[in-house]
Design a protein around this motif. Structure first.
Motif, PDB file in Angstrom:
ATOM      1  N   ASN A  94     -43.062  -9.354  -5.604  1.00 17.58           N
ATOM      2  CA  ASN A  94     -44.456  -8.938  -5.731  1.00 17.58           C
ATOM      3  C   ASN A  94     -45.293  -9.979  -6.469  1.00 17.58           C
ATOM      4  O   ASN A  94     -46.436 -10.256  -6.087  1.00 17.58           O
ATOM      5  CB  ASN A  94     -44.532  -7.591  -6.460  1.00 17.58           C
ATOM      6  N   ASP A  95     -44.711 -10.551  -7.512  1.00 15.75           N
ATOM      7  CA  ASP A  95     -45.443 -11.586  -8.249  1.00 15.75           C
ATOM      8  C   ASP A  95     -45.616 -12.840  -7.398  1.00 15.75           C
ATOM      9  O   ASP A  95     -46.638 -13.544  -7.508  1.00 15.75           O
ATOM     10  CB  ASP A  95     -44.719 -11.926  -9.545  1.00 15.75           C
ATOM     11  N   GLY A  96     -44.632 -13.120  -6.537  1.00 15.49           N
ATOM     12  CA  GLY A  96     -44.759 -14.260  -5.638  1.00 15.49           C
ATOM     13  C   GLY A  96     -45.856 -14.060  -4.615  1.00 15.49           C
ATOM     14  O   GLY A  96     -46.609 -14.993  -4.294  1.00 15.49           O
ATOM     15  N   VAL A  97     -45.973 -12.845  -4.096  1.00 15.75           N
ATOM     16  CA  VAL A  97     -47.048 -12.525  -3.156  1.00 15.75           C
ATOM     17  C   VAL A  97     -48.404 -12.685  -3.841  1.00 15.75           C
ATOM     18  O   VAL A  97     -49.339 -13.293  -3.296  1.00 15.75           O
ATOM     19  CB  VAL A  97     -46.878 -11.096  -2.602  1.00 15.75           C
ATOM     20  N   ALA A  98     -48.517 -12.162  -5.053  1.00 21.77           N
ATOM     21  CA  ALA A  98     -49.772 -12.273  -5.800  1.00 21.77           C
ATOM     22  C   ALA A  98     -50.095 -13.732  -6.117  1.00 21.77           C
ATOM     23  O   ALA A  98     -51.253 -14.161  -6.029  1.00 21.77           O
ATOM     24  CB  ALA A  98     -49.684 -11.460  -7.092  1.00 21.77           C
ATOM     25  N   PHE A  99     -49.077 -14.497  -6.469  1.00 16.57           N
ATOM     26  CA  PHE A  99     -49.270 -15.913  -6.782  1.00 16.57           C
ATOM     27  C   PHE A  99     -49.745 -16.668  -5.545  1.00 16.57           C
ATOM     28  O   PHE A  99     -50.664 -17.492  -5.614  1.00 16.57           O
ATOM     29  CB  PHE A  99     -47.958 -16.499  -7.305  1.00 16.57           C
ATOM     30  N   TYR A 100     -49.122 -16.385  -4.419  1.00 13.03           N
ATOM     31  CA  TYR A 100     -49.529 -17.041  -3.164  1.00 13.03           C
ATOM     32  C   TYR A 100     -50.994 -16.727  -2.859  1.00 13.03           C
ATOM     33  O   TYR A 100     -51.784 -17.624  -2.541  1.00 13.03           O
ATOM     34  CB  TYR A 100     -48.626 -16.563  -2.021  1.00 13.03           C
ATOM     35  N   ILE A 121     -42.703 -23.464  -1.204  1.00 13.53           N
ATOM     36  CA  ILE A 121     -43.193 -24.043  -2.463  1.00 13.53           C
ATOM     37  C   ILE A 121     -43.248 -22.954  -3.525  1.00 13.53           C
ATOM     38  O   ILE A 121     -42.791 -23.131  -4.662  1.00 13.53           O
ATOM     39  CB  ILE A 121     -44.575 -24.681  -2.260  1.00 13.53           C
ATOM     40  N   VAL A 122     -43.794 -21.807  -3.146  1.00 10.58           N
ATOM     41  CA  VAL A 122     -43.896 -20.686  -4.084  1.00 10.58           C
ATOM     42  C   VAL A 122     -42.520 -20.188  -4.486  1.00 10.58           C
ATOM     43  O   VAL A 122     -42.258 -19.901  -5.659  1.00 10.58           O
ATOM     44  CB  VAL A 122     -44.734 -19.545  -3.474  1.00 10.58           C
ATOM     45  N   GLY A 126     -40.857 -19.789  -8.034  1.00 11.19           N
ATOM     46  CA  GLY A 126     -40.436 -18.454  -8.443  1.00 11.19           C
ATOM     47  C   GLY A 126     -39.009 -18.420  -8.939  1.00 11.19           C
ATOM     48  O   GLY A 126     -38.698 -17.767  -9.949  1.00 11.19           O
ATOM     49  N   VAL A 127     -38.119 -19.096  -8.250  1.00  8.57           N
ATOM     50  CA  VAL A 127     -36.718 -19.133  -8.670  1.00  8.57           C
ATOM     51  C   VAL A 127     -36.551 -19.981  -9.924  1.00  8.57           C
ATOM     52  O   VAL A 127     -35.825 -19.602 -10.848  1.00  8.57           O
ATOM     53  CB  VAL A 127     -35.828 -19.672  -7.524  1.00  8.57           C
ATOM     54  N   GLU A 128     -37.234 -21.110  -9.978  1.00  9.27           N
ATOM     55  CA  GLU A 128     -37.044 -22.034 -11.091  1.00  9.27           C
ATOM     56  C   GLU A 128     -37.618 -21.509 -12.406  1.00  9.27           C
ATOM     57  O   GLU A 128     -36.951 -21.579 -13.441  1.00  9.27           O
ATOM     58  CB  GLU A 128     -37.678 -23.390 -10.756  1.00  9.27           C
ATOM     59  N   THR A 129     -38.852 -21.008 -12.376  1.00  4.12           N
ATOM     60  CA  THR A 129     -39.527 -20.695 -13.649  1.00  4.12           C
ATOM     61  C   THR A 129     -40.310 -19.387 -13.630  1.00  4.12           C
ATOM     62  O   THR A 129     -41.155 -19.175 -14.491  1.00  4.12           O
ATOM     63  CB  THR A 129     -40.493 -21.833 -14.041  1.00  4.12           C
ATOM     64  N   PHE A 130     -40.032 -18.515 -12.640  1.00  2.29           N
ATOM     65  CA  PHE A 130     -40.773 -17.257 -12.523  1.00  2.29           C
ATOM     66  C   PHE A 130     -42.273 -17.522 -12.507  1.00  2.29           C
ATOM     67  O   PHE A 130     -43.042 -16.960 -13.257  1.00  2.29           O
ATOM     68  CB  PHE A 130     -40.407 -16.280 -13.632  1.00  2.29           C
TER      69      PHE A 130
END
Length: 337
Positions: A94-100, A121-122, A126-130
Motif C-alpha cells: 500500500n505504501d508503494g502504491v501511494a509512493f508511486y 524502481i519503486v 521499497g525492499v531496500e529502505t521501505f
C-alpha cells in the motif's frame, strides 16, 4: 690539555650509536587499523589526496562488532517461506502504491528514459529502505573499515569499497565521508548503493552538480534505473513466471540466475507454464521452499539483472512480487512491464 681527536673508526662508531639511539627514542606511530598505511598510500597515489587527511578520517573510524555479527546472519539465508513475509506485506504494498502515485510523473519520465518499468524502481526502494524510511544507522566509514580490514571472508570486496569511498569526489556523496550513514555493509541512500555503484551508476538527474542518493528523488530514481539498464534490463521483458512440474520432472540445479535454456526445453523436462509464454524465451528455473510447499519459477533476463543488485534469488523474487503488486495497485496490471 688539548682534546685528542678521535680516530676515524671511533667517529663512525659514535655516529652509528647516535643513529641507533635516535631510532629507539623516536616514537613510532602505529597505524590505527591493520593495513591502513598501505590503503592510505594507494588512495593518495591514485587521487592526490593528503595522506594526513586520509589518516585522520580512518583514525576516526571504529571497528564495530555489531557489524561483524550482522553480516554473519543475512536475511537471504532464510528459506523463501520465511523471507517473503519480511517484504511482501500489505503495508509495504500500500505504501508503494501511494509512493508511486505521489511521484508518478518523475518515475514514469525516468522509467521511459532508461527503459525500466517504474514499479521496479519503486520496488527496489521499497525492499531496500521501505521507501526511504530506513536507510541505515551505521556510519559508512565504520562499516567499510570493519568489513574491509577486520573480516577476512570478504575483505577483498569490502576493502575495495572502502578504497572507492575514499576516492569518490565530494560531489558524488550526500555529505562529508565521516558523516555518511547506511547499512551494516556500507550501502547508502534510498537505493542502498555501495561506493563502486555510486561511482559507476550514480546519476545527477536533477542537474545540481551532485549525485545525492539521500535527498534527491530524481537522482535516486535515475540511479536505480541506470543500474538496471547498464546491467542489461530488457524494456518490456518478463521477469519471472510460475512453473508447474509434473511427477517425472527432471531435477534442475542452477548456479546463478542467468538464462540458460529456451523455455521449451524446461517444458520438455517436465515444467509446464501456468500462463502463456514465448517458448523460445531464454530462461532459468528457481526451486524455492514456499509456505505451501515447493515453488517453481521460470526466471528471465530481467530477473538476472535484479540479482546483479543483490545476488540472492529470494531478493529478486521479492522485488518482482512487490513490483507486480504495486503495478496492480496503480492500475497497470494489464500493461506490458
Amino acid at each position: 690539555m688539548p682534546l685528542i681527536p678521535a680516530s676515524l673508526p671511533t667517529r663512525r662508531l659514535v655516529a652509528t650509536l647516535g643513529l641507533l639511539i635516535a631510532a629507539v627514542c623516536t616514537p613510532v606511530l602505529a597505524e590505527t587499523h591493520p593495513g591502513q598505511d598501505q590503503l592510505v598510500s594507494e588512495v593518495a597515489k591514485d587521487t592526490g589526496k593528503s595522506p594526513q587527511a586520509l589518516n585522520a578520517l580512518l583514525d576516526g573510524a571504529k571497528k564495530q562488532q555489531s557489524i561483524l555479527d550482522a553480516i554473519s546472519r543475512p536475511a537471504e539465508a532464510k528459506p523463501w517461506k520465511d523471507y517473503r513475509p519480511i517484504f511482501i506485506t500489505d503495508q509495504r504494498i500500500n505504501d508503494g502504491v501511494a509512493f508511486y502515485r505521489a511521484h508518478r510523473d518523475v518515475l514514469e519520465r525516468i522509467g521511459q528514459q532508461y527503459g525500466v518499468a517504474p514499479e521496479y524502481i519503486v520496488a527496489i526502494i521499497g525492499v531496500e529502505t521501505f521507501y526511504g524510511r530506513s536507510t541505515g544507522k551505521y556510519k559508512v566509514l565504520d562499516a567499510l573499515v570493519t568489513l574491509g580490514l577486520y573480516y577476512p571472508p570478504r575483505a577483498t570486496f569490502f576493502r575495495e569499497q572502502l578504497k572507492t569511498l575514499l576516492e569518490l569526489p565530494d560531489n558524488h556523496l550526500a555529505g562529508p565521508v565521516d558523516t555518511l550513514t547506511g547499512s551494516y555493509a556500507g550501502a547508502q541512500g534510498w537505493g542502498q548503493f555501495m561506493p563502486s555503484s555510486i561511482r559507476d551508476f550514480g546519476v545527477d538527474a536533477d542537474g545540481d552538480g551532485r549525485i545525492d542518493l539521500k535527498n534527491s528523488l530524481p537522482d535516486i530514481f535515475a540511479s536505480v534505473a541506470n543500474y538496471f539498464a547498464k546491467h542489461g534490463w530488457q524494456a518490456g521483458g518478463p521477469v519471472a513466471a510460475r512453473a508447474q512440474p509434473d511427477a517425472a520432472a527432471r531435477k534442475i540445479t542452477v548456479n546463478d540466475s542467468s538464462p540458460q535454456w529456451p523455455l521449451e526445453q524446461l517444458v520438455a523436462w517436465g515444467y509446464a507454464p501456468v500462463q502463456p509464454l514465448n517458448p523460445g524465451q531464454p530462461t532459468s528455473l528457481q526451486s524455492l521452499e514456499g509456505a505451501n510447499g515447493m515453488e517453481y519459477w521460470y526466471t528471465f533476463q530481467n530477473f538476472y539483472v535484479i540479482t546483479k543488485y543483490n545476488r540472492s534469488p529470494l531478493y529478486a523474487l521479492a522485488v518482482f512480487q512487490l513490483a507486480q503488486a504495486i503495478a496492480e495497485g496503480v492500475g497497470m496490471a494489464d500493461s506490458p512491464r
